[in-house]
Design an enzyme around this catalytic site. Structure first.
Site, PDB file in Angstrom:
ATOM      1  N   PHE A 155       0.851  -1.180   0.000  1.00 45.18           N
ATOM      2  CA  PHE A 155       0.000   0.000   0.000  1.00 45.18           C
ATOM      3  C   PHE A 155       0.895   1.242   0.000  1.00 45.18           C
ATOM      4  CE2 PHE A 155      -4.644   0.751   0.919  1.00 45.18           C
ATOM      5  CZ  PHE A 155      -5.099  -0.316   0.166  1.00 45.18           C
ATOM      6  N   GLN A 193      -8.210  14.557   3.319  1.00 42.99           N
ATOM      7  CA  GLN A 193      -7.524  13.727   2.334  1.00 42.99           C
ATOM      8  C   GLN A 193      -8.303  13.613   1.023  1.00 42.99           C
ATOM      9  OE1 GLN A 193      -6.767   9.233   2.911  1.00 42.99           O
ATOM     10  NE2 GLN A 193      -4.758  10.209   2.883  1.00 42.99           N
ATOM     11  N   HIS A 243      -8.282  11.373  -2.151  1.00 46.08           N
ATOM     12  CA  HIS A 243      -7.743  10.077  -2.593  1.00 46.08           C
ATOM     13  C   HIS A 243      -7.401  10.185  -4.071  1.00 46.08           C
ATOM     14  CE1 HIS A 243      -7.558   5.808  -3.517  1.00 46.08           C
ATOM     15  NE2 HIS A 243      -7.661   5.518  -2.236  1.00 46.08           N
ATOM     16  N   LEU A 252     -14.971   5.350  -5.055  1.00 46.17           N
ATOM     17  CA  LEU A 252     -13.567   5.005  -4.828  1.00 46.17           C
ATOM     18  C   LEU A 252     -13.124   3.838  -5.698  1.00 46.17           C
ATOM     19  CD1 LEU A 252     -11.087   5.556  -2.965  1.00 46.17           C
ATOM     20  CD2 LEU A 252     -11.845   3.600  -1.640  1.00 46.17           C
ATOM     21  N   GLU A 283      -6.981   1.881  -3.444  1.00 43.83           N
ATOM     22  CA  GLU A 283      -5.520   1.905  -3.603  1.00 43.83           C
ATOM     23  C   GLU A 283      -4.977   0.496  -3.872  1.00 43.83           C
ATOM     24  OE1 GLU A 283      -3.593   4.729  -1.015  1.00 43.83           O
ATOM     25  OE2 GLU A 283      -2.058   3.273  -0.520  1.00 43.83           O
ATOM     26  N   ARG A 317      -0.609   9.369  -0.377  1.00 44.34           N
ATOM     27  CA  ARG A 317      -1.767   9.856  -1.132  1.00 44.34           C
ATOM     28  C   ARG A 317      -1.703  11.335  -1.481  1.00 44.34           C
ATOM     29  NH1 ARG A 317      -6.597   6.404   1.854  1.00 44.34           N
ATOM     30  NH2 ARG A 317      -6.064   4.471   0.797  1.00 44.34           N
ATOM     31  N   HIS A 345     -11.959  12.070   0.451  1.00 41.95           N
ATOM     32  CA  HIS A 345     -12.055  10.690   0.926  1.00 41.95           C
ATOM     33  C   HIS A 345     -12.095  10.551   2.441  1.00 41.95           C
ATOM     34  CE1 HIS A 345     -11.496   6.388   0.932  1.00 41.95           C
ATOM     35  NE2 HIS A 345     -10.314   6.470   1.521  1.00 41.95           N
ATOM     36  N   ARG A 376      -3.043  10.653   5.971  1.00 36.91           N
ATOM     37  CA  ARG A 376      -3.176   9.267   6.446  1.00 36.91           C
ATOM     38  C   ARG A 376      -2.659   8.299   5.400  1.00 36.91           C
ATOM     39  NH1 ARG A 376      -6.961   5.133   5.505  1.00 36.91           N
ATOM     40  NH2 ARG A 376      -8.510   6.489   4.536  1.00 36.91           N
TER      41      ARG A 376
HETATM   42  C1  LIG Z   1     -15.064   3.877   0.152  1.00 36.20           C
HETATM   43  C2  LIG Z   1     -14.101   3.828   1.303  1.00 36.20           C
HETATM   44  C3  LIG Z   1     -13.089   2.876   1.336  1.00 36.20           C
HETATM   45  C4  LIG Z   1     -12.206   2.840   2.401  1.00 36.20           C
HETATM   46  N1  LIG Z   1     -11.215   1.883   2.413  1.00 36.20           N
HETATM   47  C5  LIG Z   1     -10.377   1.805   3.474  1.00 36.20           C
HETATM   48  C6  LIG Z   1      -9.398   0.778   3.559  1.00 36.20           C
HETATM   49  O1  LIG Z   1      -9.312  -0.110   2.708  1.00 36.20           O
HETATM   50  N2  LIG Z   1      -8.569   0.752   4.629  1.00 36.20           N
HETATM   51  C7  LIG Z   1      -8.646   1.684   5.618  1.00 36.20           C
HETATM   52  O2  LIG Z   1      -7.870   1.612   6.570  1.00 36.20           O
HETATM   53  N3  LIG Z   1      -9.586   2.667   5.565  1.00 36.20           N
HETATM   54  C8  LIG Z   1     -10.449   2.739   4.527  1.00 36.20           C
HETATM   55  N4  LIG Z   1     -11.401   3.728   4.502  1.00 36.20           N
HETATM   56  C9  LIG Z   1     -11.577   4.589   5.674  1.00 36.20           C
HETATM   57  C10 LIG Z   1     -12.293   3.799   6.763  1.00 36.20           C
HETATM   58  O3  LIG Z   1     -13.192   2.892   6.182  1.00 36.20           O
HETATM   59  C11 LIG Z   1     -13.089   4.703   7.707  1.00 36.20           C
HETATM   60  O4  LIG Z   1     -12.291   5.750   8.176  1.00 36.20           O
HETATM   61  C12 LIG Z   1     -13.572   3.897   8.913  1.00 36.20           C
HETATM   62  O5  LIG Z   1     -14.243   2.720   8.495  1.00 36.20           O
HETATM   63  C13 LIG Z   1     -14.492   4.712   9.801  1.00 36.20           C
HETATM   64  O6  LIG Z   1     -15.025   3.859  10.790  1.00 36.20           O
HETATM   65  P1  LIG Z   1     -15.847   4.462  12.001  1.00 36.20           P
HETATM   66  O7  LIG Z   1     -16.197   3.308  12.857  1.00 36.20           O
HETATM   67  O8  LIG Z   1     -15.092   5.574  12.614  1.00 36.20           O
HETATM   68  O9  LIG Z   1     -17.150   5.099  11.342  1.00 36.20           O
HETATM   69  P2  LIG Z   1     -18.285   4.518  10.366  1.00 36.20           P
HETATM   70  O10 LIG Z   1     -18.001   3.162   9.885  1.00 36.20           O
HETATM   71  O11 LIG Z   1     -18.530   5.579   9.368  1.00 36.20           O
HETATM   72  O12 LIG Z   1     -19.545   4.396  11.328  1.00 36.20           O
HETATM   73  C14 LIG Z   1     -20.198   5.533  11.853  1.00 36.20           C
HETATM   74  C15 LIG Z   1     -21.372   5.071  12.684  1.00 36.20           C
HETATM   75  O13 LIG Z   1     -21.934   6.188  13.364  1.00 36.20           O
HETATM   76  C16 LIG Z   1     -23.331   6.159  13.267  1.00 36.20           C
HETATM   77  N5  LIG Z   1     -23.823   7.545  13.364  1.00 36.20           N
HETATM   78  C17 LIG Z   1     -23.320   8.659  12.783  1.00 36.20           C
HETATM   79  N6  LIG Z   1     -24.050   9.731  13.132  1.00 36.20           N
HETATM   80  C18 LIG Z   1     -25.030   9.298  13.958  1.00 36.20           C
HETATM   81  C19 LIG Z   1     -26.112   9.921  14.646  1.00 36.20           C
HETATM   82  N7  LIG Z   1     -26.345  11.244  14.547  1.00 36.20           N
HETATM   83  N8  LIG Z   1     -26.928   9.147  15.394  1.00 36.20           N
HETATM   84  C20 LIG Z   1     -26.736   7.799  15.493  1.00 36.20           C
HETATM   85  N9  LIG Z   1     -25.727   7.164  14.863  1.00 36.20           N
HETATM   86  C21 LIG Z   1     -24.887   7.907  14.110  1.00 36.20           C
HETATM   87  C22 LIG Z   1     -23.611   5.503  11.928  1.00 36.20           C
HETATM   88  O14 LIG Z   1     -24.905   4.926  11.923  1.00 36.20           O
HETATM   89  C23 LIG Z   1     -22.508   4.452  11.883  1.00 36.20           C
HETATM   90  O15 LIG Z   1     -22.926   3.276  12.540  1.00 36.20           O
HETATM   91  C24 LIG Z   1     -12.312   3.769   3.442  1.00 36.20           C
HETATM   92  C25 LIG Z   1     -13.325   4.710   3.421  1.00 36.20           C
HETATM   93  C26 LIG Z   1     -14.197   4.755   2.352  1.00 36.20           C
HETATM   94  C27 LIG Z   1     -15.259   5.825   2.355  1.00 36.20           C
END
Ligand SMILES: Cc1cc2nc3c(=O)[nH]c(=O)nc-3n(C[C@H](O)[C@H](O)[C@H](O)COP(=O)(O)OP(=O)(O)OC[C@H]3O[C@@H](n4cnc5c(N)ncnc54)[C@H](O)[C@@H]3O)c2cc1C
Length: 558
Positions: A114, A227, A229, A239, A242, A273, A337, A372
């Protein structure tokens, strides 16, 4: 009123990992999520998760150094060390919980290369790693009988004597508003991608948690670090992982040239990135793009490898850009991203608001600093999700629940009823949201300057004013998405305000914050975090020194 020791907001990887750790520690835990848990944006993560496993001849110190360099020396080195040292065990934990990682020919866990890393250390499940991890954690959360409030929308934090002691939330099925009381609240509500338009993020990534903390006196840090991407699809900004470049994909300009040789002769397409996105944007700006894009070329990988390892992005290319990567290069461009910044926390998720924790993309530990590395975010959600869950569980044992009434829920009911009752005016949330997203994408993208960012600040102020007159057309109670989107827009405008204020503050170029008018990194004056808090008069800025342990800042080359 609903009562818990530990209340987790969000059921993405960070939230579910935190809930699991707190439940394993004996706390009563509930999770609130606005979507069904496995629909959280973590589900969309494609490429993988980083860890340096010693039995592969890798060292966590090497992973840490790559992360420090990737962050353009803005990441806190003590926090980065914690993340990288705990990474191996966390990946193994997830394997033992049941994640079916892709394997190599010898049967060991497979790794792919990566960006920004000198060694291949990204563990993966084809190109749907996030989905695999999220389903496994969901099973564990169910197994531990954690109560999950699905399709409940958190409106605000409940504060008493400067401490966070719960939240107010709306049951989206009925429109009823309730108070949840807790000894510790963990915000794990994800990123804010949709403050920009387009973005790779799901439509639900609206920065709710960051805005809720900001409104309650929480500090946001590194918010200028957004960021872009390098490979998002031309048509809709989806997306293209990568992983495509990790597996050997090339980037080509309109002349068919692998232009990265001019910008990062050693790492080429796998430079970090910010570097790759700047290179692409420069090619496009100097006339070597096609319709605002350059190309991702994977033809030489062959259909077998593409189908085994890049299957979902092959489909995305066909569906959204009409380009099948097996036979033709796919038009791509840099796109919003991820937010490196967020709610300022310690390595145990502790924020400056007593009783309030944060983890995952909504938090800023800061391990990503100015940029990142790919596959470090899934790692961040798990390591710091777990640590927050454990710390919050311990904290809740020492804390007695505050004697709060139901006044917070009543206040929210009045506020929301007033919003629903408003009938004069013609502002619709969608128009404001689009203007905000386009403004941010125009002035706070890969390249920035003072004039553009000032324009964005004025525009966001104007939109905040117009938001006061927004009309919710749907007056109903059941699944009122019109109301939810309007409330989300309020959170997004606060996040936009914090991003613009922080970006205007940083008078240098570092990581993802590249200013055309101040192109040099300035360690003498700006080797520090920009911290923003909310006051009656608008955003207020302070600074926090960067923690340097063993890696002195150097010129960054790839
Ligand atoms: C398309 C894509 C691909 C990616 N690929 C990678 C990768 O391969 N490797 C990597 O390391 N990172 C990757 N990332 C980044 C990574 O996926 C995210 O940063 C990470 O998954 C975020 O996880 P989280 O648990 O913080 O939030 P999220 O998974 O976004 O979860 C947020 C949670 O909060 C809840 N929530 C939000 N607001 C409220 C509210 N007001 N009331 C109640 N609930 C609420 C939602 O329902 C959800 O359950 C990627 C991101 C994207 C967008």
């Amino acid at each position: 009123m609903i009562d818990q020791d530990v209340l987790v907001i969000g059921a993405g990887l960070a939230g579910m990992r935190a809930a699991l750790a707190a439940a394993e520690n004996g706390s009563s835990v509930a999770v609130i999520t606005k979507v069904y848990p496995v629909r959280s944006h973590s589900n969309a993560a494609q490429g993988g998760i980083n860890a340096a496993l010693t039995d592969r001849g890798d060292k966590w110190e090497d992973h840490a150094y790559d992360t420090v360099k990737g962050s353009d020396y803005l990441g806190d080195q003590d926090a980065i060390s914690v993340m990288c040292e705990e990474a191996g065990q966390e990946v193994i934990n997830m394997e033992h919980y049941g994640t079916i990682f892709s394997r190599d020919d010898s049967g060991h866990l497979g790794v792919r290369a990566f960006g920004g890393q000198r060694q291949a250390r990204t563990f993966f499940v084809a190109d749907f790693t996030g989905q695999a991890l999220l389903h496994v954690l969901h099973e564990q959360v169910l197994k531990h009988k954690v109560k999950v409030y699905e399709e409940w929308f958190v409106l605000s934090l409940v504060m008493e004597d400067g401490e966070c002691c719960g939240v107010t939330a709306m049951d989206m099925r009925t429109g009823e508003i309730h108070t949840f009381r807790a000894k510790a609240v963990i915000l794990a509500s994800g990123g804010l991608g949709r403050v920009f338009e387009p973005s790779t993020n799901a439509l639900i990534c609206t920065g709710d948690g960051m805005a809720q903390a900001y409104r309650a006196g929480g500090s946001l840090m590194d918010m200028e670090m957004v960021q872009y991407h390098p490979t998002t699809l031309k048509s809709n900004g989806a997306l293209m992982s990568e992983a495509a470049r990790g597996e050997g994909g090339y980037l080509l300009n309109s002349e068919g040239e692998r232009f990265m040789k001019k910008y990062a002769p050693n790492m080429m397409e796998l430079a970090s990135r910010d570097v790759v996105s700047r290179a692409e944007q420069t090619e496009i700006n100097e006339g070597r793009g096609v319709n605002g894009c350059v190309f991702l070329d994977c033809r030489h990988l062959g259909e077998k490898v593409i189908n085994e390892r890049l299957v979902t992005i092959r489909e995305a290319g066909i569906d959204f850009a009409g380009a099948d990567m097996v036979y033709e290069p796919v038009p791509i461009r840099p796109g919003m991203h991820y937010i490196m910044g967020g709610i300022q926390t310690t390595v145990d998720g502790v924020t400056n608001v007593p009783g309030l924790y944060a983890a995952g993309e909504t938090a800023c530990v800061s391990v990503h600093g100015g940029n990142r590395l790919g596959a470090n975010s899934l790692l961040d959600t798990l390591v710091f999700g777990k640590r927050s869950g454990l710390h919050a569980a311990e904290y809740s044992k020492k804390t007695t629940a505050k004697n709060i009434g139901d006044s917070s829920a009543k206040d929210e009911k009045v506020r929301i009823q007033a919003l629903l009752d408003r009938t004069d005016g013609n502002e619709a949330f969608g128009k404001i949201r689009l203007e905000m997203g386009q403004t941010m994408n125009e002035h706070l993208a890969v390249y920035r300057d003072q004039q553009g960012m000032e324009k964005a600040r004025e525009k966001i102020k104007e939109l905040q004013g117009r938001y006061q007159n927004v009309i919710v057309q749907d007056k109903g109670k059941t699944f009122n998405t019109n109301l939810i989107f309007t409330l989300e827009l309020g959170f997004m405008l606060d996040c936009a305000e914090a991003i613009v204020a922080s970006a205007l503050e940083r008078k240098e170029s570092r990581g993802a914050h590249t200013r055309k008018d101040m192109p040099k990194r300035d360690d003498e004056n700006w080797l520090k975090h920009v911290v923003v808090t909310r006051t009656e008069g608008g955003p207020s800025i302070s600074y926090k020194p960067v923690v340097i342990t063993q890696w002195e800042p150097q010129e960054r080359k790839y």
